[in-house]
Design a protein around this motif. Structure first.
Motif, mmCIF file in Angstrom:
data_model
loop_
_atom_site.group_PDB
_atom_site.id
_atom_site.type_symbol
_atom_site.label_atom_id
_atom_site.label_comp_id
_atom_site.label_asym_id
_atom_site.label_seq_id
_atom_site.Cartn_x
_atom_site.Cartn_y
_atom_site.Cartn_z
ATOM 1 N N MET A 1 67.102 43.526 27.963
ATOM 2 C CA MET A 1 65.931 44.391 28.084
ATOM 3 C C MET A 1 64.911 44.118 26.985
ATOM 4 N N LYS A 2 65.358 43.807 25.771
ATOM 5 C CA LYS A 2 64.432 43.683 24.659
ATOM 6 C C LYS A 2 63.464 42.511 24.847
ATOM 7 N N SER A 3 63.842 41.559 25.714
ATOM 8 C CA SER A 3 63.001 40.385 25.876
ATOM 9 C C SER A 3 61.638 40.709 26.481
ATOM 10 N N ILE A 4 61.497 41.857 27.122
ATOM 11 C CA ILE A 4 60.213 42.198 27.735
ATOM 12 C C ILE A 4 59.248 42.814 26.733
ATOM 13 N N TYR A 5 59.727 43.167 25.553
ATOM 14 C CA TYR A 5 58.885 43.848 24.572
ATOM 15 C C TYR A 5 58.293 42.842 23.581
ATOM 16 N N HIS A 6 57.006 43.008 23.310
ATOM 17 C CA HIS A 6 56.328 42.149 22.345
ATOM 18 C C HIS A 6 56.220 42.859 21.001
ATOM 19 N N ASP A 7 56.524 42.143 19.936
ATOM 20 C CA ASP A 7 56.250 42.666 18.600
ATOM 21 C C ASP A 7 54.780 42.449 18.236
ATOM 22 N N SER A 8 54.158 41.494 18.879
ATOM 23 C CA SER A 8 52.749 41.197 18.639
ATOM 24 C C SER A 8 51.860 42.354 19.104
ATOM 25 N N GLN A 9 50.961 42.787 18.222
ATOM 26 C CA GLN A 9 50.002 43.834 18.579
ATOM 27 C C GLN A 9 49.060 43.357 19.684
ATOM 28 N N PHE A 10 48.657 42.111 19.613
ATOM 29 C CA PHE A 10 47.732 41.599 20.613
ATOM 30 C C PHE A 10 48.382 41.513 21.990
ATOM 31 N N LEU A 11 49.586 40.960 22.065
ATOM 32 C CA LEU A 11 50.259 40.839 23.354
ATOM 33 C C LEU A 11 50.607 42.208 23.929
ATOM 34 N N THR A 12 50.893 43.167 23.070
ATOM 35 C CA THR A 12 51.122 44.540 23.534
ATOM 36 C C THR A 12 49.854 45.109 24.149
ATOM 37 N N PHE A 13 48.717 44.860 23.504
ATOM 38 C CA PHE A 13 47.445 45.324 24.065
ATOM 39 C C PHE A 13 47.206 44.700 25.438
ATOM 40 N N LEU A 14 47.503 43.408 25.584
ATOM 41 C CA LEU A 14 47.334 42.771 26.885
ATOM 42 C C LEU A 14 48.199 43.432 27.955
ATOM 43 N N GLU A 15 49.411 43.809 27.581
ATOM 44 C CA GLU A 15 50.293 44.470 28.552
ATOM 45 C C GLU A 15 49.664 45.754 29.077
ATOM 46 N N PHE A 16 49.021 46.511 28.202
ATOM 47 C CA PHE A 16 48.500 47.827 28.587
ATOM 48 C C PHE A 16 47.019 47.794 28.972
ATOM 49 N N LEU A 17 46.427 46.617 28.983
ATOM 50 C CA LEU A 17 45.015 46.487 29.328
ATOM 51 C C LEU A 17 44.716 47.023 30.719
ATOM 52 N N ILE A 18 45.683 46.938 31.623
ATOM 53 C CA ILE A 18 45.499 47.384 32.995
ATOM 54 C C ILE A 18 45.127 48.869 33.076
ATOM 55 N N ASN A 19 45.460 49.644 32.042
ATOM 56 C CA ASN A 19 45.137 51.077 32.035
ATOM 57 C C ASN A 19 43.656 51.354 31.793
ATOM 58 N N LEU A 20 42.930 50.388 31.277
ATOM 59 C CA LEU A 20 41.518 50.585 30.960
ATOM 60 C C LEU A 20 40.700 50.219 32.183
ATOM 61 N N LYS A 21 40.014 51.197 32.735
ATOM 62 C CA LYS A 21 39.419 51.061 34.054
ATOM 63 C C LYS A 21 38.072 50.346 34.025
ATOM 64 N N PHE A 22 38.110 49.040 34.190
ATOM 65 C CA PHE A 22 36.887 48.297 34.460
ATOM 66 C C PHE A 22 37.241 47.176 35.436
ATOM 67 N N ASP A 23 36.249 46.613 36.066
ATOM 68 C CA ASP A 23 36.478 45.651 37.141
ATOM 69 C C ASP A 23 37.300 44.460 36.657
ATOM 70 N N ASN A 24 38.302 44.113 37.465
ATOM 71 C CA ASN A 24 39.094 42.897 37.225
ATOM 72 C C ASN A 24 39.854 42.898 35.908
ATOM 73 N N ASN A 25 40.212 44.084 35.395
ATOM 74 C CA ASN A 25 40.915 44.072 34.113
ATOM 75 C C ASN A 25 42.285 43.391 34.215
ATOM 76 N N TYR A 26 42.907 43.431 35.401
ATOM 77 C CA TYR A 26 44.169 42.715 35.550
ATOM 78 C C TYR A 26 43.945 41.204 35.423
ATOM 79 N N ASN A 27 42.886 40.706 36.074
ATOM 80 C CA ASN A 27 42.595 39.274 35.993
ATOM 81 C C ASN A 27 42.215 38.852 34.575
ATOM 82 N N TRP A 28 41.529 39.728 33.845
ATOM 83 C CA TRP A 28 41.172 39.407 32.468
ATOM 84 C C TRP A 28 42.434 39.314 31.606
ATOM 85 N N ARG A 29 43.412 40.163 31.893
ATOM 86 C CA ARG A 29 44.659 40.099 31.127
ATOM 87 C C ARG A 29 45.356 38.760 31.335
ATOM 88 N N SER A 30 45.532 38.364 32.587
ATOM 89 C CA SER A 30 46.211 37.093 32.858
ATOM 90 C C SER A 30 45.360 35.917 32.393
#
Length: 270
Positions: A1-30
């Motif tokens: 389970m621990k393998s899915i968690y990032h210690d990196s602050q930046f990569l963690t932000f990318l994981e949760f970017l989908i919560n911020l409502k603007f167009d294509n935020n999922y595509n911007w994350r990938s």
């Protein structure tokens, strides 16, 4: 389970970017993940080519002649890396532009307008401090602009190995001389990684709430051998920081791991 968690602050932000409502935020994350991978791969390519060019230099000194091809390849890979970093920076700036109404879209434009933005958008002062701290970008931007729009740099033998020189530029009166390309790339990647972590830390603090959620899919083998069923769990930002398993969302599926999966057996799921 621990393998899915990032210690990196930046990569963690990318994981949760989908919560911020603007167009294509999922595509911007990938897309950002791809840009970061590109910078990493290209930096390794430059360093590998640097070693090949050094070997060619040594052979040339022994033979007294050579084609210079390995130097040209080194130059091309170096300037491709500059373009890749430039592209990553503009992607980062665009995400921040969508989250900070009023500021400029492009990374270089944000840096050039820091003073004006400080006056007009005082609430964004911490972000502007972050942009202002990216002093490594100035030299990179000058080299990239010259090599993209006008003339390439020149790889030369320096006292410290192989360097690169930009002079008599069409768009700038500056003269840039880097004595060791490999050292420059190592330092640049370290600066970028430091910037990414600061970027992630700031955006997590300001824009991601404790109850923001991400979904992790769990492929479950079909009991009749017909591929996989789509399962998954939801993890809040609060849970993610603590590396908690989150909660199973498909408890009726025949998951073979349900008896030992923390996301399934957690009391919060009952």
């Amino acid at each position: 389970m621990k393998s899915i968690y990032h210690d990196s602050q930046f990569l963690t932000f990318l994981e949760f970017l989908i919560n911020l409502k603007f167009d294509n935020n999922y595509n911007w994350r990938s897309g950002l993940q791809t840009k970061i991978n590109a910078v990493s791969l290209l930096s390794n390519e430059v360093k590998s080519q640097y070693n090949r060019a050094i070997k060619a230099k040594e052979e040339m000194e022994i033979k007294g002649s050579g084609s210079g091809l390995e130097y040209e390849i080194l130059l091309i890979k170096f300037e491709t890396l500059l373009n890749s970093v430039y592209s990553l920076c503009d992607n980062l700036a665009f995400i921040s532009y969508r989250l900070h109404p009023g500021i400029k879209k492009m990374f270089n434009d944000q840096r050039k307008n820091i003073a004006r933005h400080r006056t007009n958008y005082t609430e964004d002062s911490e972000y502007l401090d972050l942009i202002d701290s990216a002093v490594w970008y100035e030299k990179l931007h000058t080299m990239r602009s010259e090599s993209t729009h006008y003339l390439p740099g020149f790889v030369y033998h320096s006292k410290n190995g192989l360097g690169i020189l930009y002079r008599d530029m069409e768009h700038s009166d500056e003269r840039i001389e880097i004595e060791n390309i490999q050292d420059y790339v190592d330092n640049l990647i370290a600066e970028i990684n430091d910037y990414l972590e600061k970027y992630g830390k700031y955006h997590l603090k300001r824009f991601i709430d404790e109850e923001h959620k991400i979904f992790y899919p769990c492929p479950i083998p079909h009991p009749e051998g017909k591929g996989f069923l789509a399962g998954g769990r939801v993890i809040t930002y609060s849970e993610y920081k603590k590396k908690l398993p989150g909660k199973c969302q498909y408890r009726d599926l025949p998951c073979p791991r349900k008896n030992n999966c923390p996301a399934y057996i957690d009391k919060g799921n009952q």
